[in-house]
Scaffold this active site. Structure first.
Site, PDB file in Angstrom:
ATOM      1  N   ASP A  98       0.764  -1.045  -0.020  1.00 59.54           N
ATOM      2  CA  ASP A  98       0.050  -0.155  -0.103  1.00 59.54           C
ATOM      3  C   ASP A  98       0.948   1.099  -0.053  1.00 59.54           C
ATOM      4  O   ASP A  98       1.611   1.587   0.920  1.00 59.54           O
ATOM      5  CB  ASP A  98      -0.732  -0.256   1.431  1.00 59.54           C
ATOM      6  CG  ASP A  98      -2.144   0.478   1.168  1.00 59.54           C
ATOM      7  OD1 ASP A  98      -3.156  -0.285   1.447  1.00 59.54           O
ATOM      8  OD2 ASP A  98      -2.475   1.346   0.384  1.00 59.54           O
ATOM      9  N   ASP A 194      -3.013   4.581  -2.372  1.00 61.46           N
ATOM     10  CA  ASP A 194      -4.038   5.136  -1.375  1.00 61.46           C
ATOM     11  C   ASP A 194      -4.292   6.511  -1.752  1.00 61.46           C
ATOM     12  O   ASP A 194      -3.574   7.316  -1.925  1.00 61.46           O
ATOM     13  CB  ASP A 194      -3.473   5.269  -0.007  1.00 61.46           C
ATOM     14  CG  ASP A 194      -4.412   5.641   1.001  1.00 61.46           C
ATOM     15  OD1 ASP A 194      -5.374   4.731   1.086  1.00 61.46           O
ATOM     16  OD2 ASP A 194      -4.451   6.647   1.433  1.00 61.46           O
ATOM     17  N   GLU A 245      -6.341   3.835  -5.882  1.00 62.19           N
ATOM     18  CA  GLU A 245      -7.593   3.920  -5.127  1.00 62.19           C
ATOM     19  C   GLU A 245      -8.223   5.429  -5.746  1.00 62.19           C
ATOM     20  O   GLU A 245      -7.506   6.374  -5.237  1.00 62.19           O
ATOM     21  CB  GLU A 245      -7.320   3.898  -3.519  1.00 62.19           C
ATOM     22  CG  GLU A 245      -8.801   4.161  -3.117  1.00 62.19           C
ATOM     23  CD  GLU A 245      -8.703   4.356  -1.546  1.00 62.19           C
ATOM     24  OE1 GLU A 245      -7.703   4.962  -1.070  1.00 62.19           O
ATOM     25  OE2 GLU A 245      -9.551   4.035  -1.054  1.00 62.19           O
ATOM     26  N   HIS A 309     -11.362  -3.361   3.245  1.00 59.95           N
ATOM     27  CA  HIS A 309     -11.156  -2.824   4.745  1.00 59.95           C
ATOM     28  C   HIS A 309     -11.849  -1.651   5.174  1.00 59.95           C
ATOM     29  O   HIS A 309     -12.123  -1.478   6.257  1.00 59.95           O
ATOM     30  CB  HIS A 309      -9.565  -2.941   5.125  1.00 59.95           C
ATOM     31  CG  HIS A 309      -9.301  -1.696   4.492  1.00 59.95           C
ATOM     32  ND1 HIS A 309      -8.873  -1.662   3.015  1.00 59.95           N
ATOM     33  CD2 HIS A 309      -8.343  -0.855   4.886  1.00 59.95           C
ATOM     34  CE1 HIS A 309      -8.370  -0.469   2.607  1.00 59.95           C
ATOM     35  NE2 HIS A 309      -8.043   0.113   3.846  1.00 59.95           N
ATOM     36  N   ASP A 310     -12.278  -0.936   4.098  1.00 57.82           N
ATOM     37  CA  ASP A 310     -13.315   0.253   4.294  1.00 57.82           C
ATOM     38  C   ASP A 310     -14.972   0.077   4.068  1.00 57.82           C
ATOM     39  O   ASP A 310     -15.434   0.866   4.340  1.00 57.82           O
ATOM     40  CB  ASP A 310     -12.732   1.357   3.331  1.00 57.82           C
ATOM     41  CG  ASP A 310     -11.408   1.683   3.459  1.00 57.82           C
ATOM     42  OD1 ASP A 310     -10.517   2.112   2.522  1.00 57.82           O
ATOM     43  OD2 ASP A 310     -10.898   1.713   4.595  1.00 57.82           O
TER      44      ASP A 310
HETATM   45  O1  TEU Z   1      -9.444   5.127   2.167  1.00 57.08           O
HETATM   46  C1  TEU Z   1      -9.902   6.499   1.258  1.00 57.08           C
HETATM   47  C2  TEU Z   1     -11.131   6.420   1.177  1.00 57.08           C
HETATM   48  O2  TEU Z   1     -11.846   6.652  -0.046  1.00 57.08           O
HETATM   49  C3  TEU Z   1     -12.011   6.105   2.193  1.00 57.08           C
HETATM   50  O3  TEU Z   1     -12.128   7.158   3.164  1.00 57.08           O
HETATM   51  C4  TEU Z   1     -13.479   5.397   1.871  1.00 57.08           C
HETATM   52  O4  TEU Z   1     -14.071   6.034   0.985  1.00 57.08           O
HETATM   53  C5  TEU Z   1     -14.122   5.799   3.117  1.00 57.08           C
HETATM   54  O5  TEU Z   1     -13.440   5.078   4.109  1.00 57.08           O
HETATM   55  C6  TEU Z   1     -15.394   4.817   3.154  1.00 57.08           C
HETATM   56  O6  TEU Z   1     -15.986   4.879   4.621  1.00 57.08           O
HETATM   57  C7  TEU Z   1      -7.862   5.005   2.134  1.00 57.08           C
HETATM   58  C8  TEU Z   1      -7.809   3.863   2.984  1.00 57.08           C
HETATM   59  O7  TEU Z   1      -8.209   2.661   2.010  1.00 57.08           O
HETATM   60  C9  TEU Z   1      -8.529   4.139   4.458  1.00 57.08           C
HETATM   61  O8  TEU Z   1      -8.436   2.933   5.072  1.00 57.08           O
HETATM   62  C10 TEU Z   1      -7.791   5.399   4.993  1.00 57.08           C
HETATM   63  O9  TEU Z   1      -8.627   5.515   6.143  1.00 57.08           O
HETATM   64  C11 TEU Z   1      -7.867   6.493   3.964  1.00 57.08           C
HETATM   65  O10 TEU Z   1      -7.493   6.264   2.669  1.00 57.08           O
HETATM   66  C12 TEU Z   1      -6.830   7.448   4.460  1.00 57.08           C
HETATM   67  O11 TEU Z   1      -5.546   7.035   4.320  1.00 57.08           O
END
Ligand code: TEU
Ligand code: CA
Length: 538
Positions: A98, A194, A245, A309-310
Site C-alpha cells: 500500500d 491510497d 484508489e 477494509h473500508d
Molecule cells: O481510503 C480512502 C477512501 O476513499 C475511504 O476513506 C473510503 O471512501 C471511506 O473510508 C468509506 O468509508 C483510504 C484507505 O483505504 C483508508 O483505510 C484510509 O483511512 C484513508 O485512505 C486515509 O489513508
C-alpha cells in the site's frame, strides 16, 4: 513473464492486523500471514495486496505513517517482511504494498520539523495557511487544524493526525520516489496507491458551494503531471503493476489515470458502488458497470471489488447474511469474477464472513466512525440514534478478525483480540469451510480455476441481457468463438428467465452454479433465490 500478467491476475487483500496473531498480543502480524500462505495459495490467487505495515502511531490503522522504511512493531520486523516476500514468491505469487503518500502521520519527522517553525527548511513539505476555507475532510468537520506553535493551520484530507504532503514541492516528490524505490528494490511487485488522485489540491483553496460534497479533494489540475513524473522516475523501470484508489472519478476521468497510452497507472478502483450504494441497487449497479465498461474497455483496465477494509462485507451490505448467506456469497462471487476487470477478494469474503453489530461505540475502533459519532453527538443529537445510524457502514464491519475455526476467538489469537471477533465464528470459519465441499471457499476456488483455464473471463467482451430487469443480472462474455452466458438472480424471489431468441439456438454447457440440479428448459428456466449460473454456449 507477459507484459500484461497483471490483467489475468486475481488479487487477495490481506488486512494483516485482523488476519492471524502468532505472538498473543491480540494483533494479527506478518508471521501470521506467512503461516497462512498455503491457505491463500490454495485458493488459486496470484497477487496479495498487503495493507500498510510501516511504522505508524496507528490512529488510522497504519494509514498514518511515521517511517516509510521500517515495519510497525505490531506487524513484526523488516526480517519478517523480507521472509514473507520471499515465501510469497517461492509459492509463485506476487506481493503489492500500500503506497500512502497523500499524507503522513503527524509523528513523521518531516512534519515534526515542518511544524517547528515557519522558516524551517521542511515547512513546505506540508500545506500551511493562515486562511482556512470551509472544506470538510473525510474524517473531520474541517480540513484545517490550527497549530498553536506557529499560529497557522495545516491541511489534512483525513484525520487531524494525517497532515497532507505538499506535492507542489519537488523535494517531497523526490522523497516519495526514493521511498518507492526502497521497496521496489526489495522485489515487491507493485503498489495499491491510497487516494492517489488527491495529491493535487485546488489552487488557492477556494470556499466550496457545498462543503458536504468533498469531491473538491480529488482530480485537481496537476495530478496527471505528478503521476506521469512518478511513472517516468520510478514505475516504468520495474515489471510491476499499480492500482490507484481513485474516489470521485467518472469513466472519462478514470481513463486519464489508466489509459494504456497515458504512462501513469495500470488500473484503478473507482468508488461509484462502494461509496454511494449503502445497499444493493440493481438499476444503479448495472448503470455503473455499463458506463465503466464502455468507458474503459479496449483503452484501459478496470478493477472489480465488492468490499474491502473500508467497506462492509458484501453479504451484509449487498446480499443476504442470514437465510441465503452462502447462496448470496456465491452469487456475488460469480458477479465479481465474471465482470470485466481484475477481481479483488477481501480476506474472509471467501468463507462468507458477515458484518457485525456490537452494542456500544466502545466496541468500535474506526477513526472515521468515532469522529463522526463525536461530531454528531456534540451537535446535540441523541447518542444512541447516532450510534445506530453509523453501524451499517462502519469500516469495522470488515475489520473483525478472520475466523479460522470454532475455538476461542475463532483461532485468531490466544490473547485479547484488538477488535472483538464476530460471535458467529462458531458457525462461519475456515476449518468448517475446508471440510465442506459446497462451501463458499471451494466456490471461489472453482471460479478462480475457471478464470485460469478460460481467457474469455479476462478478455471477453461484455453484452448485457434483460437490462431493465430488477432481479436478474445477465450478460455474455465473448472472445473469438467462445461465448459464455452469465445469469444471476440477485434477489430473494424465484424468477422465471426466458432467454432471448438469438440465444435459444445454442446448446449450453453449465460451467459453474451455486445450486445443484438446475431446472433447465431450452429457452426458459426457473432461477432460485440468489441463484448464479454460468453457461458456455455451444
Ligand atoms: O481510503 C480512502 C477512501 O476513499 C475511504 O476513506 C473510503 O471512501 C471511506 O473510508 C468509506 O468509508 C483510504 C484507505 O483505504 C483508508 O483505510 C484510509 O483511512 C484513508 O485512505 C486515509 O489513508
Ligand atoms: Ca501479533
Amino acid at each position: 513473464m507477459k507484459q500484461t500478467w497483471w490483467k489475468e491476475a486475481v488479487v487477495y487483500q490481506v488486512y494483516w492486523r485482523s488476519f492471524l496473531d502468532t505472538n498473543g498480543d491480540g494483533f494479527g502480524d506478518l508471521e501470521g500471514v506467512i503461516q497462512k500462505l498455503d491457505y491463500i495459495q490454495n485458493l488459486g490467487v496470484d497477487v496479495i495486496w498487503l495493507n500498510p505495515c510501516y511504522e505508524s502511531p496507528d490512529f488510522d490503522n497504519g494509514y498514518d505513517i511515521s517511517d516509510y522504511r521500517s515495519i510497525m512493531s505490531k506487524a513484526g520486523t523488516m526480517e519478517t517482511f523480507e521472509r514473507l516476500l520471499e515465501e510469497v514468491h517461492s509459492k509463485g505469487m506476487k506481493l503489492i504494498m500500500d503506497l500512502v503518500v497523500n499524507h503522513t502521520s503527524e509523528q513523521h519527522p518531516w512534519f515534526i520539523e515542518s511544524r517547528s517553525s515557519k522558516d524551517n527548511p521542511k515547512r513546505d513539505y506540508y500545506i500551511w495557511s493562515d486562511q482556512p476555507n470551509n472544506w470538510r475532510s473525510y474524517f473531520t468537520p474541517s480540513t484545517w487544524e490550527l497549530d498553536e506553535s506557529t499560529g497557522e493551520y495545516y491541511f489534512h484530507s483525513f484525520a487531524v493526525q494525517q497532515p497532507d504532503l505538499n506535492w507542489k514541492n519537488p523535494e517531497v516528490r523526490q522523497e516519495v520516489y526514493s521511498l518507492m524505490k526502497f521497496w521496489l528494490d526489495k522485489g515487491i511487485d507493485g503498489f495499491r496507491m491510497d487516494v492517489i488522485n488527491l495529491l493535487a489540491k485546488q489552487e488557492g483553496f477556494p470556499d466550496a458551494e457545498n462543503s458536504e460534497d468533498i469531491s473538491y479533494l480529488g482530480n485537481n489540475p496537476g495530478i496527471h503531471e505528478y503521476l506521469h513524473e512518478m511513472h517516468e522516475e520510478v514505475l516504468k523501470h520495474y515489471d510491476i503493476f499499480t492500482v490507484g484508489e481513485i474516489p470521485f472519478v467518472t469513466p472519462e476521468d478514470g481513463l486519464l489515470y489508466v489509459g494504456e497510452d497515458r504512462q501513469e497507472l495500470h488500473t484503478l478502483f473507482h468508488f461509484e458502488v462502494c461509496d454511494y450504494m449503502a445497499h444493493w441497487d440493481m438499476k444503479r449497479f448495472k448503470e455503473i458497470q455499463r458506463r465503466w465498461y464502455h468507458g474503459l474497455w479496449g483503452k484501459g483496465w478496470n478493477s472489480q471489488f465488492l468490499n474491502n477494509h473500508d467497506h462492509t462485507r458484501l453479504v451484509t451490505r449487498f446480499g443476504n447474511d442470514t437465510t441465503y448467506r452462502v447462496e448470496s456469497a456465491k452469487c456475488f462471487a460469480t458477479l465479481l469474477h465474471m465482470l470485466p476487470g481484475m477481481p479483488y477478494i477481501y480476506q474472509g469474503e471467501e468463507i462468507g464472513m458477515t458484518g457485525v453489530r456490537y452494542p456500544s461505540i466502545e466496541d468500535y475502533n474506526d477513526i472515521a466512525m468515532k469522529n463522526r459519532y463525536k461530531e454528531e453527538v456534540e451537535k446535540g443529537r441523541n447518542s444512541q440514534e447516532v450510534f445506530e445510524s453509523l453501524l451499517h457502514l462502519s469500516r469495522d464491519n470488515s475489520r473483525t478478525p478472520v475466523q479460522w475455526d470454532d475455538t476461542e476467538n475463532g483461532g485468531f489469537t490466544s490473547g485479547a483480540p484488538w477488535m472483538k471477533v464476530n460471535p458467529n465464528y462458531k458457525e462461519i470459519n475456515v476449518a468448517q469451510a475446508l471440510k465442506d465441499p459446497d462451501s463458499v471457499y471451494y466456490y471461489y476456488k472453482q471460479l478462480i480455476q475457471l478464470r485460469k483455464q478460460n481467457e474469455v473471463m479476462v478478455y471477453g467482451n461484455f453484452e448485457e441481457l434483460f437490462e431493465d430487469h430488477q432481479q436478474i443480472y445477465s450478460f455474455t462474455r465473448g472472445l473469438k468463438s467462445e461465448k459464455w452466458l452469465v445469469v444471476l438472480n440477485i434477489s430473494e424471489q424465484q424468477v422465471q428467465v426466458h432467454l432471448p431468441e438469438n440465444l435459444t439456438s445454442f446448446d449450453r454447457e453449465l460451467m459453474i452454479s451455486n445450486y445443484n440440479n438446475q431446472v433447465d428448459g431450452k429457452s426458459k428456466f426457473l432461477m432460485k433465490p440468489y441463484e448464479a449460473r454460468v453457461y458456455r454456449l455451444i
